[in-house]
Write an enzyme that holds these catalytic residues in place. Structure first.
Site, PDB file in Angstrom:
ATOM      1  N   CYS A  88       0.826  -1.214   0.000  1.00  0.00           N
ATOM      2  CA  CYS A  88       0.000   0.000   0.000  1.00  0.00           C
ATOM      3  C   CYS A  88       0.856   1.258   0.000  1.00  0.00           C
ATOM      4  CB  CYS A  88      -0.876   0.031   1.240  1.00  0.00           C
ATOM      5  SG  CYS A  88      -1.931  -1.399   1.386  1.00  0.00           S
ATOM      6  N   ARG A 100       5.474  -0.015  -6.048  1.00  0.00           N
ATOM      7  CA  ARG A 100       5.415  -0.780  -4.798  1.00  0.00           C
ATOM      8  C   ARG A 100       4.486  -1.979  -4.901  1.00  0.00           C
ATOM      9  NH1 ARG A 100       6.545   2.456   0.098  1.00  0.00           N
ATOM     10  NH2 ARG A 100       4.967   1.239   1.149  1.00  0.00           N
ATOM     11  N   TRP A 130      -2.842  -2.773  -1.541  1.00  0.00           N
ATOM     12  CA  TRP A 130      -2.402  -4.147  -1.800  1.00  0.00           C
ATOM     13  C   TRP A 130      -3.192  -5.009  -0.817  1.00  0.00           C
ATOM     14  CZ3 TRP A 130       0.317  -8.014   0.917  1.00  0.00           C
ATOM     15  CH2 TRP A 130       0.917  -9.005   0.124  1.00  0.00           C
ATOM     16  N   ASN A 151      -2.000   2.398   5.729  1.00  0.00           N
ATOM     17  CA  ASN A 151      -1.044   1.345   5.355  1.00  0.00           C
ATOM     18  C   ASN A 151      -0.762   0.535   6.598  1.00  0.00           C
ATOM     19  OD1 ASN A 151      -0.740   2.482   2.891  1.00  0.00           O
ATOM     20  ND2 ASN A 151       1.442   2.923   3.067  1.00  0.00           N
ATOM     21  N   GLY A 152      -0.751  -0.763   6.488  1.00  0.00           N
ATOM     22  CA  GLY A 152      -0.421  -1.587   7.643  1.00  0.00           C
ATOM     23  C   GLY A 152      -1.543  -2.551   7.939  1.00  0.00           C
ATOM     24  N   GLU A 156      18.078 -17.957  -5.715  1.00  0.00           N
ATOM     25  CA  GLU A 156      17.711 -16.650  -6.263  1.00  0.00           C
ATOM     26  C   GLU A 156      17.202 -16.797  -7.704  1.00  0.00           C
ATOM     27  OE1 GLU A 156      17.071 -13.927  -5.107  1.00  0.00           O
ATOM     28  OE2 GLU A 156      17.325 -12.439  -6.667  1.00  0.00           O
ATOM     29  N   LYS A 191      13.529 -15.561  -8.790  1.00  0.00           N
ATOM     30  CA  LYS A 191      13.311 -14.575  -9.862  1.00  0.00           C
ATOM     31  C   LYS A 191      12.333 -15.132 -10.897  1.00  0.00           C
ATOM     32  CE  LYS A 191      14.396 -11.506  -8.594  1.00  0.00           C
ATOM     33  NZ  LYS A 191      15.131 -11.239  -7.386  1.00  0.00           N
ATOM     34  N   GLU A 214       8.772 -15.232  -9.485  1.00  0.00           N
ATOM     35  CA  GLU A 214       8.189 -13.900  -9.268  1.00  0.00           C
ATOM     36  C   GLU A 214       7.636 -13.270 -10.539  1.00  0.00           C
ATOM     37  OE1 GLU A 214      11.592 -11.805  -7.299  1.00  0.00           O
ATOM     38  OE2 GLU A 214      10.006 -11.143  -5.966  1.00  0.00           O
ATOM     39  N   HIS A 226      17.837 -36.953  -3.380  1.00  0.00           N
ATOM     40  CA  HIS A 226      17.060 -37.298  -2.180  1.00  0.00           C
ATOM     41  C   HIS A 226      15.584 -36.938  -2.319  1.00  0.00           C
ATOM     42  CE1 HIS A 226      20.727 -38.390  -0.120  1.00  0.00           C
ATOM     43  NE2 HIS A 226      21.262 -37.242  -0.522  1.00  0.00           N
ATOM     44  N   LYS A 252       6.874  -4.094  -3.695  1.00  0.00           N
ATOM     45  CA  LYS A 252       8.301  -3.759  -3.588  1.00  0.00           C
ATOM     46  C   LYS A 252       8.750  -3.693  -2.133  1.00  0.00           C
ATOM     47  CE  LYS A 252      12.246  -2.681  -5.370  1.00  0.00           C
ATOM     48  NZ  LYS A 252      12.962  -3.818  -5.975  1.00  0.00           N
TER      49      LYS A 252
HETATM   50  C1  AGP Z   1      12.855  -9.823  -4.482  1.00  0.00           C
HETATM   51  O1  AGP Z   1      12.847  -9.928  -5.869  1.00  0.00           O
HETATM   52  C2  AGP Z   1      11.528  -9.906  -3.887  1.00  0.00           C
HETATM   53  N1  AGP Z   1      10.681  -8.885  -4.393  1.00  0.00           N
HETATM   54  C3  AGP Z   1      11.405 -10.148  -2.407  1.00  0.00           C
HETATM   55  O2  AGP Z   1      11.773 -11.463  -2.172  1.00  0.00           O
HETATM   56  C4  AGP Z   1      12.242  -9.227  -1.472  1.00  0.00           C
HETATM   57  O3  AGP Z   1      13.591  -9.529  -1.593  1.00  0.00           O
HETATM   58  C5  AGP Z   1      11.769  -9.408  -0.036  1.00  0.00           C
HETATM   59  O4  AGP Z   1      10.416  -9.046   0.064  1.00  0.00           O
HETATM   60  C6  AGP Z   1      12.582  -8.598   0.932  1.00  0.00           C
HETATM   61  O5  AGP Z   1      12.520  -7.243   0.636  1.00  0.00           O
HETATM   62  P1  AGP Z   1      13.521  -6.212   1.277  1.00  0.00           P
HETATM   63  O6  AGP Z   1      14.863  -6.466   0.717  1.00  0.00           O
HETATM   64  O7  AGP Z   1      12.991  -4.872   0.912  1.00  0.00           O
HETATM   65  O8  AGP Z   1      13.493  -6.441   2.763  1.00  0.00           O
END
Ligand code: AGP
Length: 635
Positions: A2, A27, A80, A106-107, A510, A514, A517, A533, A630
């Site tokens: 948000c 965001r 969001w 927000n929150g 990672e 990626k 996501e 395993h 974000k």
């Molecule tokens: C990364 O591509 C993601 N969007 C997500 O995993 C992110 O790294 C995670 O939410 C942590 O965010 P931050 O680094 O702002 O704490």
């Protein structure tokens, strides 16, 4: 996640609110809305207009253009979804039953169900499923009480008093902005454990949850402290602390990195940010690895000598990509500095506290500096250590972030700013590289002081880091092309396995994150030796395996694990130096033959670009993938 924008001033609020919300789009959100109050010309009460729309911001813009939202006072929000589906009726602002009070939040209001029941008993009818809607109703209730108590003051101060009274009834982490048509020259904002910044513009005061929303209008900001409530009028700002006492603080200047930069000629911010990694590395090296530093202090970090002294253990708290950076960091800190290091999911650490260990440095890694889980875990750790006072259990904390003005910078005593510049794409790329570099620097800084590895090892690693910027640009250009072609093989792919070992295991994780996501393809990262395993049962012709095999202690092992996959007909893609065992792979994504310790900085590039091109081929919303945000400011 948000976003909040609010303004009070001399010009029409709605264009400014919509522009501010646009700057917060990165965001992540699923609906949006604004509410404005028109200043009366005859001194009477104003009138409140509220417009909300599901989906992209363009829907709200069209609605406001068509129906109008007049007034010089306004609040705006991108939502969001947490409580209630992404629908117009759940979009903010929310109003009280009279429709005269509007709130954006927000929150999460953790005690919203109790409050809702209480209000329902009093006859209030709720129009949304959100936790936020309790707030305007509670404010209305307090305003009623204030009127009955004959609270003789002007309406703006009544609104302030009502928000202060409601703040103490709310549990959870939140930032709110409130307007009331009876007080058309008043904006009240409040925060608890969720970011909110006031901006001092020309002839106007603004408020936003994140600096990009303010950067286009003013560079003078006043970040609100935890628990503060502020009253904004055309004449000025009044700040009140958590006890309701008037307080004063000087504003600061934004440091210049917070503008939402444009995409230049790139199709997406993510691609632009992948390309910017060479510059991220160059800036980091210029700043932290200048030539001529003494042998026992080879990294220019902004810490006193006492920061490095007496550390026996390190614990790293982070989420998502930042956690993967922490895992590479742990490897480096153990290998070079000899410090036992453990990495935790920040969200788990909060509720599964490990036993306290003495002389422990806790590192929070968060590019946004606002991740609720990471901030809460750091807070919890500081708190449980505080009871021990000046002993070996005292809290020693460091935050690694890309946002030096964010909440983590106000929460922990030591900050490493990775200086990667604004990252707009939800999928972290250049901030990941920046976080990795921060850990290379830390490992070198500790190692040199502790003499835990030879001077030559430190020189070798430093030299490899120095050649990174030039090599990276070559690598990025090359893998951009290779990945674009290779992505054609992934048109119908549903599952992908990523393998890595040792320092490249986090890079396999990672790579999988990626891909998930931004392309919504199911992907998993495994330590290569673990495949037999269980995960090996998944392998067949349609399940590609991407194996990171870089020369070093586990090179041969990864190659054998890759062979096991090939024997099950899986298409095998190698991320490996050209000419070294390349016959093992069906396809090769070649990376330079560097030391295994530096290899993650190169092996991550094909991971990012392949994910990017697979998602681009599928025509997906790469910079704002579905359901993602974000900065994840809720637990
Ligand atoms: C990364 O591509 C993601 N969007 C997500 O995993 C992110 O790294 C995670 O939410 C942590 O965010 P931050 O680094 O702002 O704490």
């Amino acid at each position: 996640m948000c976003g909040i924008v609010a303004v009070i001033g001399s010009r029409e609020a709605s264009p400014l609110l919509l522009e501010g919300l646009k700057r917060l789009e990165y965001r992540g959100y699923d609906s949006s809305g604004i509410a404005t109050v028109e200043f009366p010309t005859d001194g009477s009460r104003g009138s409140l207009t509220c417009k909300r729309a599901n989906g992209k911001l363009v829907n709200l813009v069209q609605l406001v253009n068509k129906e109008g939202a007049p007034g010089h006072l306004g609040i705006g929000h991108t939502r969001w979804a947490t409580h209630g589906k992404p629908e117009e009726r759940n979009a903010h602002p929310h109003r009280d039953s009279s429709g005269g009070i509007a709130v954006v939040q927000n929150g999460i209001i953790e005690n919203h169900s109790v409050l809702r029941k209480e209000l329902e008993v009093e006859g209030i009818q709720f129009l949304s499923d959100t936790d936020t809607e309790v707030i305007p109703h509670l404010i209305a209730r307090e305003l009623n009480l204030l009127t009955k108590d004959d609270f003789k003051t002007e309406k703006g101060l009544m609104l302030l008093e009502a928000v202060q009274r409601v703040s103490v009834q709310l549990e959870g982490a939140y930032a709110v902005a409130v307007i009331w048509e009876d007080a058309p020259e008043t904006l009240v904002v409040a925060r608890r454990q969720a970011p909110l910044l006031i901006g001092l513009g020309e002839g106007e005061f603004l408020c936003a949850s994140d600096t990009p929303a303010l950067a286009g209008f003013t560079r003078t900001i006043l970040p609100m402290e935890d628990g503060e409530v502020a009253l904004l009028t055309p004449l000025g700002i009044e700040l009140y602390d958590i006890q309701g006492k008037r307080t004063q603080r000087s504003p600061t200047l934004l440091n210049g990195q917070e503008d939402v930069v444009n995409k230049r000629n790139f199709r997406h911010f993510m691609l632009k940010e992948i390309y910017e990694q060479s510059e991220t590395a160059r800036l980091w090296i210029d700043r932290h690895l200048p030539l001529g530093l003494p042998e026992d202090s080879p990294v220019a970090y902004p810490f006193k000598e006492s920061f490095y002294e007496g550390i026996e253990r390190i614990q790293i708290l982070a989420c998502g990509t930042s956690r993967h950076a922490g895992m590479v960091g742990a490897y480096l800190l153990e290998k070079f500095a000899g410090i036992p290091t453990t990495v935790f999911y920040a969200s788990e650490f909060r509720y599964t506290k490990p036993p306290l260990t003495p002389n422990t440095l806790t590192i929070g890694v968060t590019q946004s500096g606002e991740t609720a889980d990471t901030l809460a875990a750091l807070g919890m750790e500081a708190e449980r250590r505080a009871q021990y006072g000046e002993t070996a259990f005292i809290s020693r904390q460091l935050g690694i972030t890309n946002r030096s003005e964010s909440s983590i910078a106000r929460q922990v005593p030591n900050i490493l700013d990775i200086g990667a510049g604004m990252e707009v794409g939800v999928a972290a790329t250049k901030t990941f590289l920046g976080q990795l570099l921060a850990f290379y620097g830390l490992a070198l800084a500790f190692a040199a002081r502790r003499k835990s590895c030879s001077a030559q090892e430190i020189i070798d690693l430093t030299n490899e880091l120095r050649s990174l910027p030039n090599q990276l640009i070559e690598q990025i250009e090359k893998h951009d092309q290779i990945s674009e072609t290779m992505a054609q093989h992934f048109v119908d792919t549903q599952n992908v396995i990523f393998l890595g070992r040792g320092i490249n295991y986090p890079i396999a994780l990672e790579g999988a994150l990626k891909l998930k996501e931004i392309s919504y393809i199911h992907a998993e990262g495994y330590p290569a030796g673990e495949m037999k395993h269980g995960p090996i049962a998944l392998l067949e012709r349609d399940v590609p395996v991407i194996a990171i095999a870089t020369p070093g202690v586990v090179f041969e092992k990864v190659l054998s694990n890759a062979q096991e996959a090939k024997a099950r007909d899986a298409r095998l893609i190698g991320v490996a130096p050209d000419g070294v065992a390349t016959e093992t792979f069906d396809d090769l994504m070649p990376i330079p033959e560097v030391s295994e310790f530096i290899s993650p900085l190169y092996s991550v590039i094909p991971m990012q670009l392949l994910s990017y091109h697979i998602a681009a081929n599928r025509g997906l919303d790469i910079d704002q993938p579905r359901n993602l945000a974000k900065s994840v400011t809720v637990e």
